[in-house]
Design a protein around this motif. Structure first.
Motif, PDB file in Angstrom:
ATOM      1  N   TYR A   1       0.824  -1.226   0.000  1.00 24.82           N
ATOM      2  CA  TYR A   1       0.000   0.000   0.000  1.00 24.82           C
ATOM      3  C   TYR A   1       0.851   1.267   0.000  1.00 24.82           C
ATOM      4  O   TYR A   1       0.627   2.205  -0.761  1.00 24.82           O
ATOM      5  N   ASN A   2       1.861   1.351   0.867  1.00 23.71           N
ATOM      6  CA  ASN A   2       2.752   2.515   0.909  1.00 23.71           C
ATOM      7  C   ASN A   2       4.105   2.099   1.472  1.00 23.71           C
ATOM      8  O   ASN A   2       4.330   0.921   1.776  1.00 23.71           O
ATOM      9  N   ILE A   3       4.997   3.059   1.616  1.00 22.49           N
ATOM     10  CA  ILE A   3       6.343   2.762   2.063  1.00 22.49           C
ATOM     11  C   ILE A   3       6.372   2.171   3.462  1.00 22.49           C
ATOM     12  O   ILE A   3       7.172   1.291   3.782  1.00 22.49           O
ATOM     13  N   PHE A   4       5.446   2.633   4.330  1.00 25.40           N
ATOM     14  CA  PHE A   4       5.422   2.129   5.708  1.00 25.40           C
ATOM     15  C   PHE A   4       4.969   0.667   5.760  1.00 25.40           C
ATOM     16  O   PHE A   4       5.509  -0.138   6.525  1.00 25.40           O
ATOM     17  N   SER A   5       3.971   0.345   4.951  1.00 22.57           N
ATOM     18  CA  SER A   5       3.491  -1.046   4.923  1.00 22.57           C
ATOM     19  C   SER A   5       4.557  -1.964   4.323  1.00 22.57           C
ATOM     20  O   SER A   5       4.670  -3.129   4.705  1.00 22.57           O
ATOM     21  N   ARG A   6       5.374  -1.437   3.402  1.00 22.03           N
ATOM     22  CA  ARG A   6       6.446  -2.253   2.817  1.00 22.03           C
ATOM     23  C   ARG A   6       7.542  -2.527   3.844  1.00 22.03           C
ATOM     24  O   ARG A   6       8.123  -3.622   3.881  1.00 22.03           O
ATOM     25  N   ILE A   7       7.810  -1.528   4.684  1.00 23.87           N
ATOM     26  CA  ILE A   7       8.785  -1.731   5.757  1.00 23.87           C
ATOM     27  C   ILE A   7       8.256  -2.765   6.742  1.00 23.87           C
ATOM     28  O   ILE A   7       8.988  -3.650   7.209  1.00 23.87           O
ATOM     29  N   THR A   8       6.954  -2.680   7.064  1.00 22.59           N
ATOM     30  CA  THR A   8       6.316  -3.656   7.950  1.00 22.59           C
ATOM     31  C   THR A   8       6.423  -5.061   7.370  1.00 22.59           C
ATOM     32  O   THR A   8       6.665  -6.035   8.083  1.00 22.59           O
ATOM     33  N   ALA A   9       6.245  -5.166   6.050  1.00 27.96           N
ATOM     34  CA  ALA A   9       6.343  -6.470   5.389  1.00 27.96           C
ATOM     35  C   ALA A   9       7.736  -7.060   5.559  1.00 27.96           C
ATOM     36  O   ALA A   9       7.892  -8.262   5.782  1.00 27.96           O
ATOM     37  N   LEU A  10       8.757  -6.221   5.462  1.00 32.06           N
ATOM     38  CA  LEU A  10      10.128  -6.708   5.644  1.00 32.06           C
ATOM     39  C   LEU A  10      10.350  -7.218   7.063  1.00 32.06           C
ATOM     40  O   LEU A  10      10.968  -8.257   7.279  1.00 32.06           O
ATOM     41  N   LEU A  11       9.815  -6.496   8.044  1.00 34.01           N
ATOM     42  CA  LEU A  11       9.967  -6.904   9.441  1.00 34.01           C
ATOM     43  C   LEU A  11       9.205  -8.196   9.738  1.00 34.01           C
ATOM     44  O   LEU A  11       9.627  -8.993  10.579  1.00 34.01           O
ATOM     45  N   ALA A  12       8.077  -8.377   9.044  1.00 33.02           N
ATOM     46  CA  ALA A  12       7.225  -9.550   9.295  1.00 33.02           C
ATOM     47  C   ALA A  12       7.560 -10.725   8.390  1.00 33.02           C
ATOM     48  O   ALA A  12       6.876 -11.751   8.431  1.00 33.02           O
ATOM     49  N   ASN A  13       8.613 -10.602   7.598  1.00 38.31           N
ATOM     50  CA  ASN A  13       8.913 -11.618   6.596  1.00 38.31           C
ATOM     51  C   ASN A  13       9.114 -13.010   7.185  1.00 38.31           C
ATOM     52  O   ASN A  13       8.570 -14.002   6.680  1.00 38.31           O
ATOM     53  N   ALA A  14       9.891 -13.121   8.270  1.00 33.91           N
ATOM     54  CA  ALA A  14      10.196 -14.434   8.854  1.00 33.91           C
ATOM     55  C   ALA A  14       8.935 -15.156   9.341  1.00 33.91           C
ATOM     56  O   ALA A  14       8.698 -16.313   8.963  1.00 33.91           O
ATOM     57  N   PRO A  15       8.088 -14.497  10.184  1.00 32.38           N
ATOM     58  CA  PRO A  15       6.866 -15.209  10.608  1.00 32.38           C
ATOM     59  C   PRO A  15       5.909 -15.495   9.467  1.00 32.38           C
ATOM     60  O   PRO A  15       5.224 -16.525   9.467  1.00 32.38           O
ATOM     61  N   LEU A  16       5.890 -14.606   8.461  1.00 28.13           N
ATOM     62  CA  LEU A  16       5.021 -14.855   7.311  1.00 28.13           C
ATOM     63  C   LEU A  16       5.496 -16.065   6.511  1.00 28.13           C
ATOM     64  O   LEU A  16       4.686 -16.843   6.002  1.00 28.13           O
ATOM     65  N   GLN A  17       6.799 -16.242   6.411  1.00 29.60           N
ATOM     66  CA  GLN A  17       7.346 -17.404   5.708  1.00 29.60           C
ATOM     67  C   GLN A  17       7.027 -18.698   6.449  1.00 29.60           C
ATOM     68  O   GLN A  17       6.740 -19.724   5.832  1.00 29.60           O
ATOM     69  N   ARG A  18       7.083 -18.639   7.801  1.00 24.84           N
ATOM     70  CA  ARG A  18       6.720 -19.824   8.604  1.00 24.84           C
ATOM     71  C   ARG A  18       5.254 -20.171   8.411  1.00 24.84           C
ATOM     72  O   ARG A  18       4.885 -21.341   8.296  1.00 24.84           O
ATOM     73  N   LEU A  19       4.397 -19.139   8.373  1.00 21.26           N
ATOM     74  CA  LEU A  19       2.966 -19.357   8.152  1.00 21.26           C
ATOM     75  C   LEU A  19       2.725 -19.931   6.756  1.00 21.26           C
ATOM     76  O   LEU A  19       1.924 -20.857   6.584  1.00 21.26           O
ATOM     77  N   LYS A  20       3.441 -19.409   5.778  1.00 22.44           N
ATOM     78  CA  LYS A  20       3.289 -19.899   4.410  1.00 22.44           C
ATOM     79  C   LYS A  20       3.665 -21.363   4.301  1.00 22.44           C
ATOM     80  O   LYS A  20       2.987 -22.153   3.642  1.00 22.44           O
ATOM     81  N   LYS A  21       4.760 -21.732   4.989  1.00 19.28           N
ATOM     82  CA  LYS A  21       5.199 -23.122   4.951  1.00 19.28           C
ATOM     83  C   LYS A  21       4.180 -24.033   5.624  1.00 19.28           C
ATOM     84  O   LYS A  21       3.902 -25.146   5.155  1.00 19.28           O
ATOM     85  N   LEU A  22       3.617 -23.563   6.747  1.00 17.30           N
ATOM     86  CA  LEU A  22       2.634 -24.366   7.484  1.00 17.30           C
ATOM     87  C   LEU A  22       1.397 -24.633   6.647  1.00 17.30           C
ATOM     88  O   LEU A  22       0.821 -25.719   6.700  1.00 17.30           O
ATOM     89  N   THR A  23       0.968 -23.626   5.876  1.00 12.16           N
ATOM     90  CA  THR A  23      -0.286 -23.748   5.127  1.00 12.16           C
ATOM     91  C   THR A  23      -0.069 -24.065   3.648  1.00 12.16           C
ATOM     92  O   THR A  23      -1.016 -24.036   2.869  1.00 12.16           O
ATOM     93  N   ASP A  24       1.164 -24.357   3.259  1.00  8.51           N
ATOM     94  CA  ASP A  24       1.469 -24.659   1.859  1.00  8.51           C
ATOM     95  C   ASP A  24       0.806 -25.974   1.460  1.00  8.51           C
ATOM     96  O   ASP A  24       1.182 -27.039   1.945  1.00  8.51           O
ATOM     97  N   PRO A  25      -0.195 -25.934   0.572  1.00  7.47           N
ATOM     98  CA  PRO A  25      -0.908 -27.165   0.202  1.00  7.47           C
ATOM     99  C   PRO A  25      -0.021 -28.179  -0.513  1.00  7.47           C
ATOM    100  O   PRO A  25      -0.329 -29.367  -0.546  1.00  7.47           O
TER     101      PRO A  25
END
Length: 362
Positions: free
Chosen positions: A272-296
């Motif tokens: 959405y904007n630069i701040f949300s992109r920075i948030t995405a970088l900070l949340a990358n590790a837990p998001l990757q773990r979630l992606k792996k858990l739910t990867d069909p």
């Protein structure tokens, strides 16, 4: 693309998996690449690869699988649009028919196909027949959950839209056997999917099934926790969810659609904007773990339970990682002699319930 992490190999002789190489949206390229990934985790595995020899020879050579693959030439292919009734009449000579036949003739220990689900089920039922005592087969899947293994077993998710009380009892027996032998859960917790947990809710056949499953549970090494709701499917409250194919398929497709919506919504929000992109970088590790858990792809493979043979239905759009997961599941179930244990469990359960019914009538 990450490789799946199937269970470690068990000691013993080779397991032969019969593979329909022509089924699926991605074609034989993805299937053969998936066989190469699975071989890394299961060095004792061997393949009977069914399909058009001219295409398969080069693909198998490219993946250096010549020593573990035997090609069974089958020039015809079952398409995703073919009707099951048509395939039942004219399917002989297709890669799907040939792959199932290898299991029937005891040339292979299990079969994997990414092809047309309805056609695969129809051909499997014709060629392999049902285990004695089973009225209808069920498609069982692994559902990501908060349970001890990270997955719950759910069945039926689409083999048949109908299921009476006897069918639901059979699903409970087959599902608990799958949970025990496939996931290593000694005393699986079985729940019957309903619109509420109260005993007075639901259709008449559900109430009768409740009594039958409860009776069988006392003697068949599983715990019946009663009715469960849709919100319990991914919970640690239950290991096996029993339902009819109509309800199960809707639940499965709804979950897939919801997961896709959330993934797309998150991507949109993080861009959405630069701040949300920075948030995405900070949340990358837990998001990757979630992606792996739910990867069909990591839990790809619906098991056709109730047949005289192990048949795994891989997702039609499976990539090599997903194909490898389905092949790994086939290997594990065949190594555990799952089908013979399932037949014994179903026979013992029905014998006990019939005895109880007889005693009540006296």
């Amino acid at each position: 693309m990450s490789d799946p992490k199937p269970p470690e190999d068990s000691p013993g002789s080779s397991i032969i998996v019969s593979v329909d190489a022509m089924g699926g949206d991605a074609g034989p390229d993805a299937v053969i690449a998936g066989l190469a990934i699975a071989l890394k985790y299961h060095p004792k595995i061997r393949y009977l690869v069914h399909g058009q020899r001219g295409l398969l020879v080069n693909l198998i050579a490219r993946e250096n699988l010549g020593q573990v693959c035997t090609i069974i030439d089958a020039n015809r292919v079952v398409s995703m649009n073919d009707k099951p009734s048509q395939v039942m009449r004219t399917g002989k000579g297709t890669s799907m028919w040939s792959a199932i036949t290898s299991v029937k003739q005891k040339e292979a220990d299990a079969c994997v196909s990414c092809g047309n689900t309805g056609a695969l089920l129809a051909v499997s039922m014709i060629r392999l027949r049902m285990i004695p005592g089973i009225n209808r087969p069920a498609i069982s899947i692994l559902w990501p959950s908060l349970g001890p293994n990270g997955f719950n077993v759910m069945l039926d998710v689409g083999a048949d839209i109908k299921a009476d009380e006897k069918d639901l009892l059979q699903f409970a027996l087959m599902g608990s056997s799958y949970s025990r032998n496939g996931l290593g859960i000694e005393n699986p917790k079985v729940g019957l999917l309903n619109v509420g947990t109260e005993e007075n809710k639901g259709r008449p056949e559900l109430k009768v099934a409740y009594d039958l499953i409860s009776t069988a549970a006392d003697h068949e090494n599983f715990e019946f926790i009663g009715f469960v709701e849709g919100s319990d499917i991914p919970s640690s409250k239950v290991d096996v969810i029993v339902t009819d194919g109509f309800t199960g398929n809707i639940a499965l497709k709804s979950a897939e659609g919801t997961a896709s919506f959330i993934a797309n919504a998150l991507k949109s929000s993080f861009r959405y904007n630069i701040f949300s992109r920075i948030t995405a970088l900070l949340a990358n590790a837990p998001l990757q773990r979630l992606k792996k858990l739910t990867d069909p792809r990591q839990v790809n493979g619906g098991v056709f339970l109730g047949l005289n043979g192990i048949v795994i239905k891989s997702h039609g759009a499976a990539d090599p990682t997903a194909v490898a997961a389905a092949v790994g599941l086939a290997y594990k179930l065949a190594s555990a002699q799952f089908n013979s244990q399932l037949a014994e469990r179903v026979a013992a359960g029905h014998s006990f319930v019939d005895k109880v019914k007889s005693d009540r009538m006296l």
